[in-house]
Design an enzyme around this catalytic site. Structure first.
Site, PDB file in Angstrom:
ATOM      1  N   ASN A  23       0.716  -1.263  -0.056  1.00  0.00           N
ATOM      2  CA  ASN A  23       0.045   0.024   0.150  1.00  0.00           C
ATOM      3  C   ASN A  23       0.834   1.421   0.118  1.00  0.00           C
ATOM      4  O   ASN A  23       0.508   2.320  -0.602  1.00  0.00           O
ATOM      5  CB  ASN A  23      -0.798  -0.027   1.260  1.00  0.00           C
ATOM      6  CG  ASN A  23      -2.138  -0.935   1.121  1.00  0.00           C
ATOM      7  OD1 ASN A  23      -2.208  -1.512  -0.082  1.00  0.00           O
ATOM      8  ND2 ASN A  23      -2.676  -1.589   2.040  1.00  0.00           N
ATOM      9  N   ARG A  97      -6.366  -0.924  -9.045  1.00  0.00           N
ATOM     10  CA  ARG A  97      -7.290   0.332  -8.529  1.00  0.00           C
ATOM     11  C   ARG A  97      -6.224   1.271  -8.172  1.00  0.00           C
ATOM     12  O   ARG A  97      -6.435   2.574  -7.955  1.00  0.00           O
ATOM     13  CB  ARG A  97      -7.976  -0.258  -7.405  1.00  0.00           C
ATOM     14  CG  ARG A  97      -8.783   0.891  -6.584  1.00  0.00           C
ATOM     15  CD  ARG A  97      -9.540   0.252  -5.392  1.00  0.00           C
ATOM     16  NE  ARG A  97     -10.472   1.117  -5.046  1.00  0.00           N
ATOM     17  CZ  ARG A  97     -11.638   1.697  -5.694  1.00  0.00           C
ATOM     18  NH1 ARG A  97     -11.925   1.245  -6.674  1.00  0.00           N
ATOM     19  NH2 ARG A  97     -12.257   2.781  -5.144  1.00  0.00           N
ATOM     20  N   ASP A 121      -9.936  -5.527  -6.090  1.00  0.00           N
ATOM     21  CA  ASP A 121     -10.768  -6.535  -5.279  1.00  0.00           C
ATOM     22  C   ASP A 121     -12.183  -6.441  -5.453  1.00  0.00           C
ATOM     23  O   ASP A 121     -12.776  -5.599  -5.501  1.00  0.00           O
ATOM     24  CB  ASP A 121     -10.339  -6.615  -3.951  1.00  0.00           C
ATOM     25  CG  ASP A 121      -8.795  -6.818  -3.660  1.00  0.00           C
ATOM     26  OD1 ASP A 121      -8.512  -7.810  -4.238  1.00  0.00           O
ATOM     27  OD2 ASP A 121      -8.330  -6.297  -2.779  1.00  0.00           O
ATOM     28  N   ASP A 321      -7.681  -4.483   6.525  1.00  0.00           N
ATOM     29  CA  ASP A 321      -7.109  -5.872   5.664  1.00  0.00           C
ATOM     30  C   ASP A 321      -6.634  -6.807   6.443  1.00  0.00           C
ATOM     31  O   ASP A 321      -6.215  -8.033   5.976  1.00  0.00           O
ATOM     32  CB  ASP A 321      -5.705  -5.117   4.850  1.00  0.00           C
ATOM     33  CG  ASP A 321      -6.245  -4.138   3.683  1.00  0.00           C
ATOM     34  OD1 ASP A 321      -7.097  -4.246   3.244  1.00  0.00           O
ATOM     35  OD2 ASP A 321      -5.064  -3.525   3.480  1.00  0.00           O
ATOM     36  N   MET A 343     -16.127  -1.244   6.726  1.00  0.00           N
ATOM     37  CA  MET A 343     -15.762  -0.605   5.367  1.00  0.00           C
ATOM     38  C   MET A 343     -16.322  -1.377   4.260  1.00  0.00           C
ATOM     39  O   MET A 343     -16.723  -0.593   3.276  1.00  0.00           O
ATOM     40  CB  MET A 343     -13.955  -0.304   5.579  1.00  0.00           C
ATOM     41  CG  MET A 343     -13.719   0.489   6.493  1.00  0.00           C
ATOM     42  SD  MET A 343     -11.818   1.018   6.174  1.00  0.00           S
ATOM     43  CE  MET A 343     -11.536   1.870   7.821  1.00  0.00           C
TER      44      MET A 343
END
Length: 438
Positions: A23, A97, A121, A321, A343
């Site tokens: 990330n 993404r 995802d 995550d 989320m």
């Protein structure tokens, strides 16, 4: 298409070093577009999503040199902006993404940025409003081609700093807005900004390039725009999600594992959250040592005796995550726990595969699941599965490594998107896993 075949039920032993953080890398790589000078980045993970972004940058005209394992030089002095409106980019950008984060740097430096509607995802709706509302606040004009599913922002006269209150503490949204604001005229104030370590790393890198960002590590960022940025050298943090994955793997397989060079100061609530599940973690320098849990592990309860709930939240809360890892680890604990994934509304749907393996899980709704641990009194059963996304994929892999018998996991490209050479690294500590290309 690839497949993993896993012979589970074996204890593992040894040391494993986490890869660079996926990330963070996706943000940092986009930031090289902000300067024509050379930027050197090390500890870049060799994973599908990151490699896709590097390919996009190369096709955009960034001069890229590989200097060693995980170490690259980037120079964005002669970019081909026409690529952004090409069919090739529409195809390549829509499959990643993280490509959304090239928009902020391009908008800041060249006055325009485009992106196809990105994929990623299949974990539920992930809106982009925060990104584009931030750009609009800075003075950009937004356009959307509905037929081609193509977004664009333009600011031919440049961007102007302003105050903005983000409607959500989006990590990628904050990163994109920060990268746009560093070259804007005047001062930009971002309240309810994300403050994850990876966002802090981006801000530190930008400051090393000559940006003026204060409030790093808080949810209130103040950015004084500068005319230009220069080059720098930057090292990516170890991946906290991979570190949490190895903690879960050690507990589920009753293995003694040492995770090397974890950057403890950037792990936040991760160690204590796993301790709440009864997992013993020992700090040895900057390493995590997990002893073999031969007698299992006991989930804590609250002071009033009610059972534990583990939920995700923006940093410094627990990262979403790792909830999939927490969920699978709880299937063999003593006690019960509720996992509350706030989320994403589809991230818990992989639990049906764990139930097929014999786990006791009640899916209360798309966001909540209650897990009743087996305490290793009965093991999970080997089965055939399909990985739906990165984090569910690694969770199913951990379940398979703990289950007696041989399991098969299809669609492992999803796992490869986030985990570097995972089969080789697991075999190095004794896992019986082979990759089969179909």
């Amino acid at each position: 298409m690839g497949t993993f075949q896993i012979e589970g039920g074996h204890q593992l032993k040894g040391e494993i070093t986490p890869q660079g953080a996926k990330n963070e890398a996706l943000q940092i790589l986009c930031a090289v577009l902000l300067t024509p000078e050379e930027v050197i980045i090390s500890n870049i993970p060799d994973i599908r999503d990151v490699n896709k972004l590097i390919d996009i940058l190369r096709n955009l005209g960034v001069k890229i040199q590989k200097l060693g394992k995980g170490k690259y030089s980037f120079k964005s002095d002669e970019l081909n902006l026409e690529y952004l409106e090409s069919e090739q980019f529409k195809k390549e950008g829509s499959g990643l993404r993280g490509s959304i984060m090239i928009v902020g740097p391009l908008l800041a430096r060249f006055g325009k940025g485009y992106i196809p509607r990105p994929g990623g995802d299949k974990i539920g709706r992930r809106r982009l409003d925060t990104h584009f509302e931030g750009f609009i606040n800075l003075g950009a004009e937004f356009r959307y081609n509905k037929e081609e599913r193509f977004y664009g922002v333009e600011a031919p006269e440049g961007l102007t700093g302003t105050y903005m209150l983000l409607d959500e503490a989006s990590v990628t949204g904050t990163a994109n807005i920060v990268m746009a604001a560093v070259l804007a005229k005047g001062t930009t104030t971002i309240y309810n900004a994300a403050c994850e370590p990876y966002l802090q790393q981006l801000c530190k890198m930008l400051n090393a390039m000559g940006a003026k960002i204060s409030g790093v590590g808080s949810n209130l960022l103040v950015i004084d725009g500068v005319k230009a940025l220069g080059g720098c050298e930057h090292r990516v943090l170890p991946d906290m999600i991979e570190i949490g994955s190895w903690i879960g793997l050690a507990a589920m397989t009753k293995s003694e594992i040492t995770i090397k060079n974890v950057s403890w100061e950037n792990l936040g609530l991760i160690p204590n959250t796993f301790r709440k599940l009864g997992i013993t973690l020992e700090r040895v320098g900057d390493d995590i040592h997990i002893p073999a849990h031969t007698n299992g592990y006991q989930i804590e309860s609250y002071i009033d005796g009610s059972f534990m709930t583990i939920a995700d939240a923006p940093w410094p809360g627990f990262t979403p995550d790792l909830l999939s890892i927490v969920l699978v680890v709880a299937t063999q604990a003593r006690g019960e726990v509720m996992v509350h994934q706030k989320m994403f509304e589809s991230r818990l749907f992989f639990v049906d595969k764990l139930i097929d393996m014999g786990a006791k899980i009640i899916l209360c709704d798309p966001h909540r699941a209650t897990i009743i641990g087996h305490d290793f009194q009965s093991t999970l059963k080997a089965t055939t599965m399909v990985s739906p996304d990165i984090r569910a994929g690694i969770s199913l892999l951990i379940a398979a490594l703990s289950a007696k018998g041989t399991s098969t996991i299809h669609n492992i490209e999803q796992i490869d998107r986030g985990y570097e050479n995972i089969d080789e690294r697991l075999r190095a500590i004794g896992a019986k896993i082979i990759r089969v290309e179909v």
